[in-house]
Design an enzyme around this catalytic site. Structure first.
Site, PDB file in Angstrom:
ATOM      1  N   ALA A 187       0.831  -1.213   0.000  1.00 26.48           N
ATOM      2  CA  ALA A 187       0.000   0.000   0.000  1.00 26.48           C
ATOM      3  C   ALA A 187       0.863   1.260   0.000  1.00 26.48           C
ATOM      4  O   ALA A 187       0.622   2.194  -0.777  1.00 26.48           O
ATOM      5  CB  ALA A 187      -0.933  -0.010   1.211  1.00 26.48           C
ATOM      6  N   GLU A 188       1.880   1.298   0.854  1.00 25.37           N
ATOM      7  CA  GLU A 188       2.719   2.497   0.917  1.00 25.37           C
ATOM      8  C   GLU A 188       3.524   2.679  -0.363  1.00 25.37           C
ATOM      9  O   GLU A 188       3.722   3.799  -0.822  1.00 25.37           O
ATOM     10  CB  GLU A 188       3.644   2.483   2.130  1.00 25.37           C
ATOM     11  N   THR A 189       3.961   1.594  -0.961  1.00 32.85           N
ATOM     12  CA  THR A 189       4.701   1.690  -2.219  1.00 32.85           C
ATOM     13  C   THR A 189       3.834   2.322  -3.305  1.00 32.85           C
ATOM     14  O   THR A 189       4.271   3.238  -4.013  1.00 32.85           O
ATOM     15  CB  THR A 189       5.183   0.299  -2.666  1.00 32.85           C
ATOM     16  N   SER A 207       2.875   6.037  -2.293  1.00 30.11           N
ATOM     17  CA  SER A 207       4.041   6.924  -2.403  1.00 30.11           C
ATOM     18  C   SER A 207       4.407   7.184  -3.855  1.00 30.11           C
ATOM     19  O   SER A 207       4.837   8.279  -4.211  1.00 30.11           O
ATOM     20  CB  SER A 207       5.240   6.320  -1.670  1.00 30.11           C
TER      21      SER A 207
END
Length: 139
Positions: free
Chosen positions: A61-63, A66
């Site tokens: 999710a963060e990848t 971001s």
């Protein structure tokens, strides 16, 4: 002005070697200013009980979030994560998890993105929200 999504690498083969994306097997499938799609294998990202690790879902999710923030902020500003919240809806034990990140808010100093992860059958496994700070300089 946002960067051209075509400048973003289309697969993990183009990302720097030895980074977390590579270790997790994350692949960026497509990237536009409206959404970033990617996937990650379940195999190799399990917790001790044979289920996809919640932290692995958070990494995917963060990848994706971001990457979407970078498309909007670069090259004038540099995005860094401020907060990641994940709600895990369903266990996954095999196959791939696919994620789609979409912007909820894109401003000059912050952006917030919703990331929805699904299993191979299209069932929602996790909903995440990522807020990024857009810095004037790289960290």
């Amino acid at each position: 002005m946002p960067i051209d999504p075509s400048e973003l690498s289309s697969s993990t083969r183009d990302l720097p070697a030895g980074q977390l994306n590579e270790r997790m097997g994350i692949e960026i499938l497509s990237a536009t200013l409206e959404e970033v799609r990617g996937r990650m294998p379940v195999a190799g990202n399990l917790q001790p009980y044979g289920l996809l690790h919640g932290g692995a879902s958070g990494v995917l999710a963060e990848t994706l979030g971001s990457t979407l923030a970078a498309l909007h902020a670069l090259p004038e500003r540099f995005p860094v994560g401020l907060e990641l919240a994940c709600t895990h809806h369903r266990a996954v034990t095999e196959g791939w998890v696919t994620g789609v990140a979409r912007p909820l808010h894109v401003g000059r100093s912050t952006s917030t993105h919703e990331i929805v992860l699904t299993d191979d059958r299209g069932r929602r496994t996790c909903t995440a929200k990522l807020t990024c700070l857009h810095r004037d300089t790289s960290p």
